[in-house]
Design a protein around this motif. Structure first.
Motif, PDB file in Angstrom:
ATOM      1  N   PRO A  99      -4.517   4.404   3.633  1.00 16.79           N
ATOM      2  CA  PRO A  99      -3.664   3.603   2.743  1.00 16.79           C
ATOM      3  C   PRO A  99      -4.372   3.323   1.423  1.00 16.79           C
ATOM      4  CG  PRO A  99      -3.633   2.717   4.973  1.00 16.79           C
ATOM      5  CD  PRO A  99      -4.714   3.758   4.937  1.00 16.79           C
ATOM      6  N   TRP A 126       0.478  -6.322   9.627  1.00 18.15           N
ATOM      7  CA  TRP A 126       1.042  -5.125   9.008  1.00 18.15           C
ATOM      8  C   TRP A 126       2.472  -4.856   9.450  1.00 18.15           C
ATOM      9  CZ3 TRP A 126      -1.528  -2.262   5.378  1.00 18.15           C
ATOM     10  CH2 TRP A 126      -2.882  -2.546   5.223  1.00 18.15           C
ATOM     11  N   GLY A 127       3.284  -4.371   8.519  1.00 16.21           N
ATOM     12  CA  GLY A 127       4.561  -3.795   8.861  1.00 16.21           C
ATOM     13  C   GLY A 127       4.380  -2.333   9.268  1.00 16.21           C
ATOM     14  N   LEU A 128       5.481  -1.728   9.742  1.00 17.99           N
ATOM     15  CA  LEU A 128       5.406  -0.339  10.208  1.00 17.99           C
ATOM     16  C   LEU A 128       5.601   0.671   9.082  1.00 17.99           C
ATOM     17  CD1 LEU A 128       7.267  -0.515  13.630  1.00 17.99           C
ATOM     18  CD2 LEU A 128       4.829  -0.702  13.155  1.00 17.99           C
ATOM     19  N   LEU A 141      -5.156  -9.058   8.359  1.00 18.54           N
ATOM     20  CA  LEU A 141      -3.843  -8.782   7.804  1.00 18.54           C
ATOM     21  C   LEU A 141      -2.852  -8.507   8.925  1.00 18.54           C
ATOM     22  CD1 LEU A 141      -4.683  -6.432   4.785  1.00 18.54           C
ATOM     23  CD2 LEU A 141      -4.478  -8.915   4.831  1.00 18.54           C
ATOM     24  N   GLN A 189       0.707   5.285   1.363  1.00 16.95           N
ATOM     25  CA  GLN A 189      -0.077   6.178   2.197  1.00 16.95           C
ATOM     26  C   GLN A 189       0.528   7.578   2.159  1.00 16.95           C
ATOM     27  OE1 GLN A 189      -0.436   5.169   6.400  1.00 16.95           O
ATOM     28  NE2 GLN A 189      -2.373   6.267   6.541  1.00 16.95           N
ATOM     29  N   LEU A 243       3.499   0.769   2.830  1.00 21.47           N
ATOM     30  CA  LEU A 243       3.153  -0.239   3.829  1.00 21.47           C
ATOM     31  C   LEU A 243       3.072  -1.618   3.184  1.00 21.47           C
ATOM     32  CD1 LEU A 243       0.222   1.652   5.605  1.00 21.47           C
ATOM     33  CD2 LEU A 243       2.568   1.453   6.406  1.00 21.47           C
ATOM     34  N   TYR A 245       0.851  -1.185   0.000  1.00 22.59           N
ATOM     35  CA  TYR A 245       0.000   0.000   0.000  1.00 22.59           C
ATOM     36  C   TYR A 245       0.888   1.236   0.000  1.00 22.59           C
ATOM     37  CZ  TYR A 245      -4.042  -2.822   1.448  1.00 22.59           C
ATOM     38  OH  TYR A 245      -5.065  -3.744   1.515  1.00 22.59           O
TER      39      TYR A 245
END
Lengths: 113, 114
Positions: A44, A103-105, A101, A38, A87, A36
């Motif tokens: 996002p 998620w990473g940072l 999901l 953002q 992301l 994604y």
């Protein structure tokens, strides 16, 4: 434990300077990996879905690739308008019907003119 | 554009007051999600819904409740707002594509609890 790690946290490029962002993941059974974009103050925005190792997807200056342990988002000849936070998220097979999901940072990308 | 709107877009409230955020979608999606996004923590799932009156907790559900009485609306309520709930809140829907489910997000609500 399922997890997603993105690197670097921040990246500053000159316009036209190609580079790659990394998303490494640990999940017992990958159903899908998602990228994604953002922009500040916005939600996002979906870019790509990758399902299996070896798969590649492209959109304008962005190309996403996937291996069994990580994904790369390659940015070719970036422009200032590519500046954003990128992301990465994964969905495990075990997510089942809740479709959650992990998620990473994110990686904050700045492209200077 | 997945046809998702959120209201209000910005809100400032005092500690201890109840707050309700609304997510509205126009395309009859079954699954809806509420996330919060904070620096250093990324996106964290608060609650999600898999149909009218069907909801379940996410990883940070304490202090939050949700309701879904119509397919198109998913409400997030902070029963008694605290400063730790100052955050940006995003709603999302889930779309099946191929073998997986992609999520699409609304524009967000910035909530400040003073």
């Amino acid at each position: 434990e399922d997890q997603v790690t993105q690197s670097p946290e921040a990246l500053r490029l000159q316009e036209g300077e190609s580079s790659s962002l990394n998303c490494s993941y640990t999940v017992s059974g990958l159903r899908g990996l998602f990228w994604y974009r953002q922009d500040p103050g916005k939600g996002p925005e979906f870019l790509f879905t990758l399902y299996s190792a070896g798969e590649e997807k492209e959109k304008e200056r962005l190309k996403a690739t996937l291996t069994k342990k990580e994904s790369f988002l390659h940015i070719t000849a970036p422009k200032p308008e590519d500046s954003a936070t990128y992301l990465c998220a994964v969905q495990a097979v075990q997510a089942g019907n809740n479709r959650k999901l992990i998620w990473g940072l994110g990686t904050s990308l700045a492209v200077n003119p | 554009d997945a046809g998702i709107t959120q209201s209000p877009r910005h809100k400032v409230t005092e500690t201890g007051t109840p707050v309700t955020l609304r997510c509205h979608q126009t395309e009859n999606h079954r699954y809806m999600y509420w996330y919060r996004q904070d620096p250093g923590h990324g996106l964290r799932l608060i609650h999600y819904s898999y149909g009218v009156k069907d909801t379940d907790k996410g990883e940070v559900s304490d202090g939050y409740s949700v309701s879904r009485s119509k397919t198109e609306d998913f409400l997030l309520t902070l029963e008694s707002a605290t400063s730790s709930q100052t955050s940006v809140y995003f709603c999302a829907i889930s779309l099946r594509t191929g073998f997986t489910y992609e999520q699409y997000f609304g524009p967000g609500t910035r909530l400040t609890v003073t």
